[in-house]
Design an enzyme around this catalytic site. Structure first.
Site, PDB file in Angstrom:
ATOM      1  N   GLY A 183      42.418  41.962 -47.884  1.00  0.00           N
ATOM      2  CA  GLY A 183      41.903  40.937 -48.783  1.00  0.00           C
ATOM      3  C   GLY A 183      42.245  41.056 -50.249  1.00  0.00           C
ATOM      4  O   GLY A 183      41.928  40.148 -51.024  1.00  0.00           O
ATOM      5  N   GLY A 243      47.288  42.399 -45.877  1.00  0.00           N
ATOM      6  CA  GLY A 243      48.308  41.475 -45.384  1.00  0.00           C
ATOM      7  C   GLY A 243      49.016  40.817 -46.556  1.00  0.00           C
ATOM      8  O   GLY A 243      50.177  41.087 -46.846  1.00  0.00           O
ATOM      9  N   ARG A 244      48.244  39.983 -47.272  1.00  0.00           N
ATOM     10  CA  ARG A 244      48.813  39.207 -48.374  1.00  0.00           C
ATOM     11  C   ARG A 244      49.476  40.104 -49.424  1.00  0.00           C
ATOM     12  O   ARG A 244      50.561  39.798 -49.906  1.00  0.00           O
ATOM     13  CB  ARG A 244      47.688  38.408 -49.037  1.00  0.00           C
ATOM     14  CG  ARG A 244      48.157  37.403 -50.079  1.00  0.00           C
ATOM     15  CD  ARG A 244      46.946  36.789 -50.800  1.00  0.00           C
ATOM     16  NE  ARG A 244      45.954  36.261 -49.898  1.00  0.00           N
ATOM     17  CZ  ARG A 244      45.929  35.005 -49.453  1.00  0.00           C
ATOM     18  NH1 ARG A 244      46.848  34.158 -49.838  1.00  0.00           N
ATOM     19  NH2 ARG A 244      44.986  34.613 -48.628  1.00  0.00           N
ATOM     20  N   TYR A 270      44.667  24.938 -49.318  1.00  0.00           N
ATOM     21  CA  TYR A 270      43.791  25.748 -50.175  1.00  0.00           C
ATOM     22  C   TYR A 270      43.887  25.354 -51.647  1.00  0.00           C
ATOM     23  O   TYR A 270      43.427  26.119 -52.505  1.00  0.00           O
ATOM     24  CB  TYR A 270      44.164  27.234 -50.085  1.00  0.00           C
ATOM     25  CG  TYR A 270      44.309  27.811 -48.707  1.00  0.00           C
ATOM     26  CD1 TYR A 270      43.201  27.951 -47.863  1.00  0.00           C
ATOM     27  CD2 TYR A 270      45.531  28.277 -48.252  1.00  0.00           C
ATOM     28  CE1 TYR A 270      43.334  28.521 -46.604  1.00  0.00           C
ATOM     29  CE2 TYR A 270      45.673  28.848 -46.998  1.00  0.00           C
ATOM     30  CZ  TYR A 270      44.571  28.967 -46.180  1.00  0.00           C
ATOM     31  OH  TYR A 270      44.705  29.534 -44.945  1.00  0.00           O
ATOM     32  N   CYS A 290      55.001  12.086 -44.766  1.00  0.00           N
ATOM     33  CA  CYS A 290      54.261  10.848 -45.041  1.00  0.00           C
ATOM     34  C   CYS A 290      52.768  11.108 -45.211  1.00  0.00           C
ATOM     35  O   CYS A 290      51.953  10.650 -44.405  1.00  0.00           O
ATOM     36  CB  CYS A 290      54.508   9.866 -43.915  1.00  0.00           C
ATOM     37  SG  CYS A 290      56.260   9.647 -43.602  1.00  0.00           S
TER      38      CYS A 290
HETATM   39  C1  LIG Z   1      43.168  38.094 -42.620  1.00  0.00           C
HETATM   40  C2  LIG Z   1      42.629  39.437 -42.358  1.00  0.00           C
HETATM   41  C3  LIG Z   1      43.131  40.543 -43.051  1.00  0.00           C
HETATM   42  C4  LIG Z   1      44.176  40.447 -44.121  1.00  0.00           C
HETATM   43  O1  LIG Z   1      43.768  39.746 -45.242  1.00  0.00           O
HETATM   44  P1  LIG Z   1      44.736  39.691 -46.520  1.00  0.00           P
HETATM   45  O2  LIG Z   1      43.988  38.869 -47.481  1.00  0.00           O
HETATM   46  O3  LIG Z   1      46.001  39.065 -46.087  1.00  0.00           O
HETATM   47  O4  LIG Z   1      44.922  41.088 -46.988  1.00  0.00           O
HETATM   48  C5  LIG Z   1      42.637  41.785 -42.728  1.00  0.00           C
HETATM   49  N1  LIG Z   1      41.692  41.947 -41.779  1.00  0.00           N
HETATM   50  C6  LIG Z   1      41.184  40.899 -41.090  1.00  0.00           C
HETATM   51  C7  LIG Z   1      40.159  41.146 -40.053  1.00  0.00           C
HETATM   52  C8  LIG Z   1      41.631  39.619 -41.362  1.00  0.00           C
HETATM   53  O5  LIG Z   1      41.125  38.586 -40.694  1.00  0.00           O
END
Ligand SMILES: *Cc1c(COP(=O)(O)O)cnc(C)c1O
Length: 422
Positions: A239, A277-278, A318, A346
């Site tokens: 996150g 992730g991000r 978003y 469109c």
């Molecule tokens: C989406 C998610 C992540 C990754 O979140 P990022 O914001 O991309 O770092 C990690 N753990 C869980 C359980 C998620 O659903």
């Protein structure tokens, strides 16, 4: 820091000119930088140095097999949220004992497969899931390693669609009910409690919500240990936010996040798992598009691009901001003006930016959307029958197409007209 810079007036990915890639694969396309992916992983490694830990890349951000292979080679585990992602992790060469399985709706078939390959951990999000997992494990003659995802009721102060840690969200077990759930788990033959899990949301731009959530987790670990549970792992989720607007955003750095982890839960004797992730993939990717037309509207100009909301949905979904830069570096004194960046789909929602101040570019020019490596290609669709766009991976002076653009025949060939309509 990333590896997308102007060289001799042309934006490059590492040592490769984006014009060269555009000539080779056509537009639009996604391009990822290996060096940036590796760097972001390393930054987390350094932030948690000295603590026993495993970084499980949250592959829903970008699950291209080549990207996953880069992460596996760097030493990452994987956080998966579906059976399909599990297969991707395995196909990319991730060791099963480095895979954690998150998500509120795992099916029995997904549980069975994950048990058969021997994943590291199930992050269980509800009592019904716990009972189903126990039953599947018993019938398979296996024991499922489990962390219960608790919902700490903390406001992550992020976009409503990506906040997950408030009591009104569907995720996790309310922290007040955690003791009861752990007691139920301990009595089950098919599951073994190994830890506690939390993930409060995505694109967090301050550390306070983490601090609040981790302190609640700390307290819970104490209570659970008193109840006799062996808590050896803490999964802290992902996150951490990234700067989408480089001119005025500076989200906290992984190092400072690491300090919060140390301060709040570093002394509990647990192995720390995190699921970024991000932050790993976001600024490691660009979306490159060509201007089809420059159109003068009533009081505003539009740049109509060959990329659209089906390729990058974040602005429509978003209200997300992406910095956009011309691939040909504008002269220092080039005229700058407001322009609306839109795609050909469109829908009025097919708008990437409104009244964006940017250097004048004309039809035929290439533009690059920054911070498009996460939640970009993975969320794309073929809406308006626009084939999925290619993904390209760069490493130094090399590049390769890691997902080709399907032909129209390939796109249509996936569908069937039933016999009675022929
Ligand atoms: C989406 C998610 C992540 C990754 O979140 P990022 O914001 O991309 O770092 C990690 N753990 C869980 C359980 C998620 O659903």
């Amino acid at each position: 820091m990333d590896h997308f810079t102007y060289r001799s007036g042309v934006l490059h990915a590492e040592d490769v000119s984006l014009e060269e890639i555009a000539d080779a694969v056509g537009t639009p396309f996604y391009v990822y930088s290996t060096a940036t992916l590796e760097r972001h992983f390393k930054v987390f490694e350094e932030a948690l140095k000295g603590l026993p830990h495993l970084i499980c890349y949250a592959m829903k951000a970008n699950s291209n097999l080549a990207v996953l292979r880069v992460m596996v080679r760097a030493g990452a585990g994987m956080d998966v949220v579906s059976g399909g992602e599990l297969e991707r992790a395995l196909a990319a060469g991730c060791a099963p004992d480095k895979i954690v399985f998150s998500g509120v709706g795992k099916t029995e078939a997904e549980m069975r497969r994950a048990l058969d390959v021997g994943i590291r951990q199930f992050n269980v999000e509800s009592e019904p899931e716990l009972r189903a997992l126990n039953a599947v494990a018993l019938s398979a003659g296996r024991v499922a390693p489990v962390a219960v995802r608790v919902n700490p009721d903390v406001d992550a102060k992020t976009h409503a669609k990506i906040a997950t840690g408030k009591s009104e969200n569907k995720f996790g077990v309310p922290i007040a009910r955690a003791r009861a759930v752990y007691a139920e788990a301990a009595a089950m033959e098919g599951v073994a409690v190994v830890g506690v899990d939390v993930h409060i949301g995505s694109q967090l731009t301050t550390l306070e919500p983490y601090e609040a959530a981790f302190l609640k987790l700390r307290e819970l670990v104490g209570v659970l240990r008193e109840d006799g549970h062996e808590i050896s792992r803490l999964d802290l989720g992902g996150g951490l936010g990234i700067p989408y607007r480089r001119s005025n955003e500076a989200p906290p750095l992984p190092f400072d996040y690491g300090e919060v982890v140390r301060r709040t839960v570093g002394d509990l004797g647990c192995e720390i798992e995190i699921e970024p992730g991000r932050l790993i993939a976001g600024n490691a990717g660009l979306l490159v598009s060509r201007v089809i037309f420059r159109k003068e509207g009533e009081g505003r100009d539009f740049l109509i691009l060959d990329a659209a909301m089906n390729d990058l949905i974040r602005p429509a979904m978003y209200d997300a901001w992406h910095d956009v830069e011309p691939v040909r570096e504008p002269a220092a004194d080039a005229p700058v003006g407001p322009v609306d960046l839109v795609g050909p789909v469109c829908e009025s929602g097919d708008t990437f930016a409104r009244q964006r101040e940017m250097a004048n570019v004309e039809a035929g020019a290439l533009v690059a959307f920054r911070s498009a490596g996460a939640y970009g290609a993975v969320m794309s669709s073929e809406y308006n029958s626009r084939p999925l766009i290619p993904e390209v991976l760069v490493s130094g002076s090399r590049f390769d197409v890691v997902r080709p653009r399907p032909t129209y025949d390939e796109m249509l060939g996936r569908e069937r007209i039933p016999g009675w309509l022929e």
